[in-house]
Design a protein around this motif. Structure first.
Motif, short mmCIF file in Angstrom:
data_model
loop_
_atom_site.label_atom_id
_atom_site.label_comp_id
_atom_site.label_asym_id
_atom_site.label_seq_id
_atom_site.Cartn_x
_atom_site.Cartn_y
_atom_site.Cartn_z
N ARG A 1 -43.67 5.54 -44.25
CA ARG A 1 -45.42 6.11 -43.45
C ARG A 1 -46.01 6.54 -44.74
N LEU A 2 -47.28 5.97 -44.35
CA LEU A 2 -48.78 6.20 -45.25
C LEU A 2 -49.51 7.00 -44.70
N TYR B 1 -47.95 8.58 -49.88
CA TYR B 1 -46.79 8.26 -48.98
C TYR B 1 -47.03 9.40 -47.72
N GLU B 2 -45.99 10.26 -46.55
CA GLU B 2 -46.87 10.94 -45.18
C GLU B 2 -45.06 12.40 -45.90
N ASP B 3 -44.19 11.09 -46.41
CA ASP B 3 -43.14 12.20 -46.93
C ASP B 3 -43.06 12.56 -48.59
N ASP B 4 -43.15 14.11 -48.35
CA ASP B 4 -43.75 14.66 -49.60
C ASP B 4 -42.15 14.03 -50.83
N LYS B 5 -41.27 13.86 -50.39
CA LYS B 5 -40.50 13.77 -51.86
C LYS B 5 -41.33 12.61 -52.93
N LEU B 6 -41.01 11.60 -51.07
CA LEU B 6 -41.70 9.82 -52.06
C LEU B 6 -43.78 10.48 -53.04
N GLN C 1 -51.07 -4.63 -47.95
CA GLN C 1 -51.45 -4.22 -46.59
C GLN C 1 -51.02 -3.60 -46.14
N VAL C 2 -51.16 -3.17 -45.07
CA VAL C 2 -50.52 -2.07 -44.02
C VAL C 2 -50.62 -2.09 -42.55
N MET C 3 -49.67 -1.06 -41.86
CA MET C 3 -49.74 -1.91 -40.53
C MET C 3 -50.71 -0.25 -39.98
N GLN C 4 -51.58 0.25 -38.73
CA GLN C 4 -52.05 0.90 -38.39
C GLN C 4 -51.06 1.59 -37.06
N ILE C 5 -49.92 2.61 -37.69
CA ILE C 5 -49.41 3.37 -36.07
C ILE C 5 -50.50 4.32 -35.38
N ASP C 6 -51.16 4.42 -35.88
CA ASP C 6 -52.19 6.25 -35.44
C ASP C 6 -53.07 6.31 -35.86
#
Length: 285
Positions: A232-233, A242-247, A151-156
């Motif tokens: 964040r995704l 993952y939005e973070d490139d390191k992750l 499950q995820v939550m949509q931010i935008d």
């Protein structure tokens, strides 16, 4: 089997020396003469001289022969029965041994679901080998897949966050894992090493120890960061990233561990570290 060292029993010889001293006494005859009487013409009897009796000394009694030494033989020590050497089954027949052994490592009843399938050693080896290479083999652990959907939550429109509710899907898995006795697990692995290595050789690795692969897999999991803040995704096509490139650059196995949530990740890493220390102690690494 060790035996006590007994000192030699030295015979005690008691010699009794009996000294017989024979004293030979001579009886002297002492003749006392008195004043002579007036001579009377008559025959005087000449007293008979009796030769002294010579008493021969008796032959000495023979000395008693020394009594034979009494040698006390030590009582034999009771035989110590040697424990029979444990014989491993064939790899194809090892599932029941694995079930019995794994179930004994924890009191958590849910462990039974982990060993319900077959080919347990081969699946374990394949799973660990994949983690060591950064991958996740789903087939070996399909029975352990959590219930419910991710499950995820949509931010935008383009951004999402992992819903913390999703972490709870891995709570049971984590509880079972951390309930396992680390020391006994390492000992059990040490017992199974010949079978594990055989299963690993079947994958085509004939010149490499599975021990090395296992520690490589452990290292990858321990290097996974613990993320406390919301993750964040993004979803460029179908799959989330993952939005973070390191992750996103983490291995598939590490990203899977992230999806379990910070609390479960930390608890699993603590248990993995504990098991790794016990393995190094037993394997001498």
């Amino acid at each position: 089997m060790s035996s006590n060292k007994f000192s030699d029993n030295k015979p005690i010889v008691i010699t009794l020396v009996v000294v017989l001293i024979v004293i030979i006494g001579m009886i002297g005859y002492f003749l006392i003469s008195s004043d002579p009487e007036p001579v009377v013409t008559e025959q005087i009897a000449i007293p008979e001289v009796i030769a002294p009796t010579i008493v021969e000394a008796p032959e000495p009694e023979p000395e008693p022969e020394p009594e034979p030494a009494i040698v006390v033989e030590p009582e034999p020590e009771p035989a110590i029965e040697e424990e029979p050497i444990f014989t491993l089954p064939l790899l194809d027949d090892s599932d029941q041994l694995i079930r019995d052994g794994v179930v004994s490592l924890t009191r958590h009843e849910s462990i039974n679901a982990w060993v319900a399938s077959s080919e347990l050693i081969r699946k374990f080896v394949a799973f660990v080998d994949n983690i060591a290479h950064g991958q996740v083999a789903k087939e070996p652990v399909r029975s352990l897949a959590p219930e419910g959907a991710f499950q995820v939550m949509q931010i935008d429109e383009k951004t999402f966050e992992i819903d913390p509710v999703s972490y709870n899907r891995y709570n049971l898995f984590t509880e079972v894992a951390i309930s396992i006795d680390a020391r006994r697990s390492a000992e059990f692995y040490h017992l199974l090493r010949p079978l594990v290595q055989k299963a690993y050789n079947e994958l085509g690795y004939n010149n490499k120890l599975f021990d090395d692969v296992m520690f490589q897999a452990i290292g990858r999991l321990l290097e996974t960061p613990v993320i406390e803040q919301p993750i964040r995704l993004v979803r460029p096509v179908v799959m989330y990233k993952y939005e973070d490139d390191k992750l996103e650059s983490l291995s598939a196995a590490q990203k899977q561990l992230l999806r379990m949530g910070p609390r479960n990740t930390r608890r699993l890493q603590d248990k993995i570290s504990e098991v790794a220390l016990e393995l190094r102690s037993i394997l001498g690494r």
